[in-house]
Design an enzyme around this catalytic site. Structure first.
Site, mmCIF file in Angstrom:
data_model
loop_
_atom_site.group_PDB
_atom_site.id
_atom_site.type_symbol
_atom_site.label_atom_id
_atom_site.label_comp_id
_atom_site.label_asym_id
_atom_site.label_seq_id
_atom_site.Cartn_x
_atom_site.Cartn_y
_atom_site.Cartn_z
ATOM 1 C CB ILE A 142 -0.970 -0.020 1.193
ATOM 2 C CG1 ILE A 142 -2.004 -1.133 1.000
ATOM 3 C CG2 ILE A 142 -1.661 1.330 1.362
ATOM 4 C CD1 ILE A 142 -2.922 -1.354 2.185
ATOM 5 C CB ALA A 217 -1.871 2.841 8.423
ATOM 6 N NE ARG A 218 -6.116 -2.118 11.580
ATOM 7 C CZ ARG A 218 -6.612 -2.484 10.413
ATOM 8 N NH1 ARG A 218 -6.829 -1.552 9.485
ATOM 9 N NH2 ARG A 218 -6.899 -3.740 10.161
ATOM 10 C CD GLU A 247 -11.452 2.679 12.683
ATOM 11 O OE1 GLU A 247 -11.960 1.600 12.285
ATOM 12 O OE2 GLU A 247 -10.467 3.198 12.137
ATOM 13 C CG HIS A 264 -11.517 1.515 8.645
ATOM 14 N ND1 HIS A 264 -11.013 1.038 9.824
ATOM 15 C CD2 HIS A 264 -10.741 0.970 7.669
ATOM 16 C CE1 HIS A 264 -9.983 0.246 9.584
ATOM 17 N NE2 HIS A 264 -9.789 0.200 8.271
#
Length: 298
Positions: A142, A217-218, A247, A264
């Site tokens: 990615i 990403a996170r 989240e 997301h």
């Protein structure tokens, strides 16, 4: 049929094809836990040794996504349980969204849209995207896809990764130095202990008042409180965020004109979700046929 457990409701893109091949049970309460041989869940699922102990027949965990930071991989290895992800299926779509979020911040696309819908027309000036120094943190599939898309915009493209790669961009060995050298900083590193809270107050200060942060990403990569403080103080110019610390909770402090928010949705295209569903089934089919799953995590 082989019994498969889904830890949460499955997406419509996956349910029909999975049910053709397997006896699918959703949730722990009604599933025959002693017969479950496969486990399916999203990239944010949590799987620890305690839950594994309730699944004595488990052979494979097939992730509908690429994230697996919530899975106790040591516990899987101790039991000889296979872990497979949908590698390569969502790379292009996540990279596309990363660039979209960045452009939306620089050119005020979302806030200008709201202004026009409200009857407005005169809005503040935006910022040029072309000619900026662009940094990418994490150069897996990615990260490389983001860098390839960003390179035509960039006066210089830089990256930080575990090691130097054979790519035409400048390697920077640490994240804070990368931030200091960048006008826009894209996060594409894997989540885990090594990157937890990596973008802290110091990194944000290095990015500076003209800098933009983009995270696909996170949420765990960013100290969210430090990010809010930096935005409050004008320490950075803005942010494009597809992921968050808790989240689906998104702090009201991030609801501001300089931040573009996305729920997301990196892999949320018809094409990616179809490919992800097909690979989940392919991973399970290969394993139960005695072959190596195409998305095997080593």
């Amino acid at each position: 049929m082989i019994d498969i457990l889904a830890l949460s409701p499955l997406p419509d893109t996956l349910t029909p094809s999975l049910a053709e091949h397997y006896a699918v049970h959703v949730g722990l309460d009604t599933a025959p836990l002693d017969r479950i041989r496969g486990l399916v869940g999203g990239g944010a699922m949590r799987l620890d040794a305690g839950l594994l102990a309730r699944l004595p027949a488990l052979e494979i965990v097939a992730v509908h996504g690429v994230g697996h930071d919530g899975i106790d991989k040591a516990a899987l290895a101790a039991r000889g349980i296979t872990l497979a992800i949908t590698a390569g299926t969502l790379t292009e779509d996540v990279a596309d969204l990363a660039i979209g979020l960045w452009l939306a911040v620089e050119r005020r696309i979302a806030v200008n849209d709201r202004a026009v819908r409200g009857g407005g027309w005169d809005v503040p000036l935006a910022r040029r995207a072309s000619g900026r120094r662009i940094g990418v943190f994490g150069l897996g599939a990615i990260g490389r896809a983001i860098a390839a898309r960003a390179a035509p915009f960039a006066s210089e493209l830089l990256y930080t990764a575990r090691s130097k790669k054979d790519v035409p961009w400048r390697y920077v060995p640490d994240l804070r130095t990368l931030a200091a050298a960048s006008d826009a900083l894209f996060l594409a590193a894997a989540a885990g202990a090594e990157t937890d809270g990596a973008v802290d107050a110091g990194v944000l200060a290095a990015l500076g008042p003209q800098g933009v942060l983009v995270n696909v990403a996170r949420g765990s990569l960013v100290d969210q409180a430090a990010l809010i403080a930096a935005l409050d103080a004008g320490g950075i110019a803005g942010a494009g965020l597809d992921v968050f610390a808790d989240e689906p909770a998104v702090p009201a402090a991030l609801h501001r004109d300089t931040v573009v928010l996305s729920p997301h949705q990196g892999s949320a295209t018809h094409e990616a979700r179809a490919a992800m569903a097909a690979m989940v089934v392919a991973n399970l089919d290969a394993h139960f046929a005695g072959r190596e799953p195409p998305g095997l995590v080593r």
